[in-house]
Design a protein around this motif. Sequence first.
Motif, PDB file in Angstrom:
ATOM      1  N   GLU A  45       0.838  -1.209   0.000  1.00 23.66           N
ATOM      2  CA  GLU A  45       0.000   0.000   0.000  1.00 23.66           C
ATOM      3  C   GLU A  45       0.871   1.257   0.000  1.00 23.66           C
ATOM      4  O   GLU A  45       2.104   1.171   0.071  1.00 23.66           O
ATOM      5  CB  GLU A  45      -1.014  -0.048   1.149  1.00 23.66           C
ATOM      6  N   GLU A  76      -7.584   1.199   6.661  1.00 23.22           N
ATOM      7  CA  GLU A  76      -8.654   0.208   6.873  1.00 23.22           C
ATOM      8  C   GLU A  76      -9.830   0.442   5.920  1.00 23.22           C
ATOM      9  O   GLU A  76     -10.481  -0.499   5.478  1.00 23.22           O
ATOM     10  CB  GLU A  76      -9.117   0.306   8.342  1.00 23.22           C
ATOM     11  N   GLY A 108      -1.565  -5.410   8.841  1.00 25.88           N
ATOM     12  CA  GLY A 108      -2.683  -6.354   8.848  1.00 25.88           C
ATOM     13  C   GLY A 108      -3.683  -6.113   7.731  1.00 25.88           C
ATOM     14  O   GLY A 108      -4.289  -7.059   7.215  1.00 25.88           O
ATOM     15  N   THR A 132       4.709  -5.868   8.318  1.00 24.47           N
ATOM     16  CA  THR A 132       5.603  -4.740   8.629  1.00 24.47           C
ATOM     17  C   THR A 132       5.143  -3.899   9.816  1.00 24.47           C
ATOM     18  O   THR A 132       5.790  -2.901  10.135  1.00 24.47           O
ATOM     19  CB  THR A 132       5.761  -3.816   7.397  1.00 24.47           C
ATOM     20  N   THR A 133       4.014  -4.250  10.445  1.00 25.24           N
ATOM     21  CA  THR A 133       3.636  -3.567  11.695  1.00 25.24           C
ATOM     22  C   THR A 133       3.818  -4.554  12.842  1.00 25.24           C
ATOM     23  O   THR A 133       3.808  -5.771  12.631  1.00 25.24           O
ATOM     24  CB  THR A 133       2.167  -3.087  11.696  1.00 25.24           C
ATOM     25  N   THR A 175      10.367   2.147  11.487  1.00 17.61           N
ATOM     26  CA  THR A 175       9.682   3.259  10.818  1.00 17.61           C
ATOM     27  C   THR A 175       8.224   3.438  11.284  1.00 17.61           C
ATOM     28  O   THR A 175       7.524   4.325  10.790  1.00 17.61           O
ATOM     29  CB  THR A 175       9.694   3.054   9.284  1.00 17.61           C
TER      30      THR A 175
HETATM   31  N1  LIG Z   1      -6.260 -11.927  10.123  1.00 18.28           N
HETATM   32  C1  LIG Z   1      -6.170 -11.850  11.424  1.00 18.28           C
HETATM   33  O1  LIG Z   1      -6.066 -12.852  12.131  1.00 18.28           O
HETATM   34  C2  LIG Z   1      -6.153 -10.488  12.057  1.00 18.28           C
HETATM   35  C3  LIG Z   1      -5.833 -10.353  13.411  1.00 18.28           C
HETATM   36  C4  LIG Z   1      -5.751  -9.069  13.950  1.00 18.28           C
HETATM   37  C5  LIG Z   1      -6.008  -7.958  13.156  1.00 18.28           C
HETATM   38  N2  LIG Z   1      -6.338  -8.141  11.840  1.00 18.28           N
HETATM   39  C6  LIG Z   1      -6.582  -6.984  10.961  1.00 18.28           C
HETATM   40  O2  LIG Z   1      -5.366  -6.270  10.854  1.00 18.28           O
HETATM   41  C7  LIG Z   1      -5.673  -4.900  10.592  1.00 18.28           C
HETATM   42  C8  LIG Z   1      -4.839  -4.037  11.500  1.00 18.28           C
HETATM   43  O3  LIG Z   1      -3.472  -4.281  11.234  1.00 18.28           O
HETATM   44  P1  LIG Z   1      -2.416  -3.092  11.341  1.00 18.28           P
HETATM   45  O4  LIG Z   1      -2.553  -2.429  12.646  1.00 18.28           O
HETATM   46  O5  LIG Z   1      -1.113  -3.666  10.930  1.00 18.28           O
HETATM   47  O6  LIG Z   1      -3.016  -2.071  10.260  1.00 18.28           O
HETATM   48  P2  LIG Z   1      -2.458  -1.421   8.902  1.00 18.28           P
HETATM   49  O7  LIG Z   1      -2.085  -2.447   7.915  1.00 18.28           O
HETATM   50  O8  LIG Z   1      -3.476  -0.417   8.498  1.00 18.28           O
HETATM   51  O9  LIG Z   1      -1.130  -0.666   9.381  1.00 18.28           O
HETATM   52  C9  LIG Z   1      -1.236   0.417  10.280  1.00 18.28           C
HETATM   53  C10 LIG Z   1      -0.571   1.675   9.719  1.00 18.28           C
HETATM   54  O10 LIG Z   1       0.846   1.496   9.673  1.00 18.28           O
HETATM   55  C11 LIG Z   1       1.362   1.793   8.372  1.00 18.28           C
HETATM   56  N3  LIG Z   1       2.555   0.962   8.214  1.00 18.28           N
HETATM   57  C12 LIG Z   1       2.635  -0.371   7.993  1.00 18.28           C
HETATM   58  N4  LIG Z   1       3.903  -0.800   8.101  1.00 18.28           N
HETATM   59  C13 LIG Z   1       4.661   0.288   8.384  1.00 18.28           C
HETATM   60  C14 LIG Z   1       6.048   0.483   8.656  1.00 18.28           C
HETATM   61  N5  LIG Z   1       6.899  -0.543   8.708  1.00 18.28           N
HETATM   62  N6  LIG Z   1       6.479   1.736   8.892  1.00 18.28           N
HETATM   63  C15 LIG Z   1       5.601   2.790   8.898  1.00 18.28           C
HETATM   64  N7  LIG Z   1       4.283   2.661   8.693  1.00 18.28           N
HETATM   65  C16 LIG Z   1       3.809   1.415   8.448  1.00 18.28           C
HETATM   66  C17 LIG Z   1       0.220   1.495   7.456  1.00 18.28           C
HETATM   67  O11 LIG Z   1       0.338   2.192   6.236  1.00 18.28           O
HETATM   68  C18 LIG Z   1      -0.973   2.000   8.271  1.00 18.28           C
HETATM   69  O12 LIG Z   1      -1.104   3.378   8.145  1.00 18.28           O
HETATM   70  C19 LIG Z   1      -7.158  -4.736  10.788  1.00 18.28           C
HETATM   71  O13 LIG Z   1      -7.777  -4.665   9.531  1.00 18.28           O
HETATM   72  C20 LIG Z   1      -7.571  -6.004  11.510  1.00 18.28           C
HETATM   73  O14 LIG Z   1      -8.898  -6.390  11.235  1.00 18.28           O
HETATM   74  C21 LIG Z   1      -6.402  -9.377  11.283  1.00 18.28           C
END
Ligand SMILES: NC(=O)c1ccc[n+]([C@@H]2O[C@H](COP(=O)([O-])OP(=O)(O)OC[C@H]3O[C@@H](n4cnc5c(N)ncnc54)[C@H](O)[C@@H]3O)[C@@H](O)[C@H]2O)c1
Length: 363
Positions: A45, A76, A108, A132-133, A175
Amino acid sequence: MLDKLTVHMDKKPIYDIVFADDFNSLPELLAGQGIADKRVCIVTETTVAPLYLDIVKEQLKGKCKELISIIFKAGEENKNLDTVKYIYEELIKAHFDRKDMLVALGGGVTGDITGFAAATYLRGIDFIQIPTTLLSQVDSSIGGKTGVDFDSYKNMVGAFHMPKLVYINISTIRTLDNTQFISGMGEIIKHGLIKDEEYFNWMIANAEAIKERVPDKLLHMIKVSCNIKRMVVETDPTEKGERALLNFGHTLGHAIEKYMNFTMSHGACVGIGCILAAYISYKKNCIDMNQYHSIVEAFKTFGFDLLPADIDVNEIVRYTKNDKKMVGDSIKFILLHSIGNAYIDMNVSESDMIAALNESVSK
Ligand SMILES: NC(=O)c1ccc[n+]([C@@H]2O[C@H](COP(=O)([O-])OP(=O)(O)OC[C@H]3O[C@@H](n4cnc5c(N)ncnc54)[C@H](O)[C@@H]3O)[C@@H](O)[C@H]2O)c1
Ligand SMILES: [Zn+2]
């Protein structure tokens, strides 16, 4: 030697979770997945692409039959069927067939969308996760739950589809902004609370180094958390029993997330939900007052905000009724027998939740 955990199902190894501090082992691992004969599409993304897409592409260039990438808008609000449709269109244009592979590079949101596209394109193709999060490294990339939101319903459409590999490069955490870091910590502290008291105590003892993101502390923490998630999903791959324990803090956490109109991160709400569930556990004579206070202190130490004093407690409780964890009229609530030992409780009443919410608002 690669640092890794293996996820099993029915005692058979299904996929590895590999821990690294760069992307250098990717070519070798993906060669093991037969990418020389595959088209590979990296899905990422708009925030992650400028940070990591080129580095990952560089690693895979010349190693697979063809390499393409798809970039969707971060957030999201884009975890929906429109983004999945866009991915299908690009895959069809590039003639992807059933032998080809998707790579989810991002948090995620990216993992859930890419996994769902992989589960459904041509009735299922392979995919790997490069989370990456912090949240995606310890939680969403493991277990094979994939899906997207539909209308206003979160994760309404989805499928179980296991990745072929989870590749965790812990240096990507550098990051991440603080809000996202705390969001991941919500799930990590939860892991200690439901399964491992020693781990919970280790986190408190190492809080400063963890907050400063000292690499060896992060590595240890991410590994222990992944191992807890691995054990739980292995015992209950399709969420019929034990996996419910991972919902500790989530019944009220989800309700707070909705009440706050998604202005607070998921993990921040889960943190408050954990404190509330700990209070209910204390009131039911499971944990004692000191344990309850040490849980509150742990979340405060890691920078979690408490609930503002002017919340509408009754409205938050109303929101718990939409939770997918309802069985008939009762809520499948997760409580603590002790720190490190969670259980499912079917007798948490509205007044238990109201008392916990009233106790927890910042005073
Ligand atoms: N499948 C599953 O078992 C499961 C479990 C828990 C959560 N989820 C889902 O995961 C999502 C939440 O995950 P999230 O918190 O990773 O959200 P996300 O993917 O939106 O990432 C959060 C933010 O961090 C940014 N980002 C990502 N990697 C980065 C990096 N290395 N450096 C700087 N910025 C970075 C993204 O652009 C975004 O703005 C939700 O949609 C939730 O429903 C799924
Ligand atoms: Zn969660």
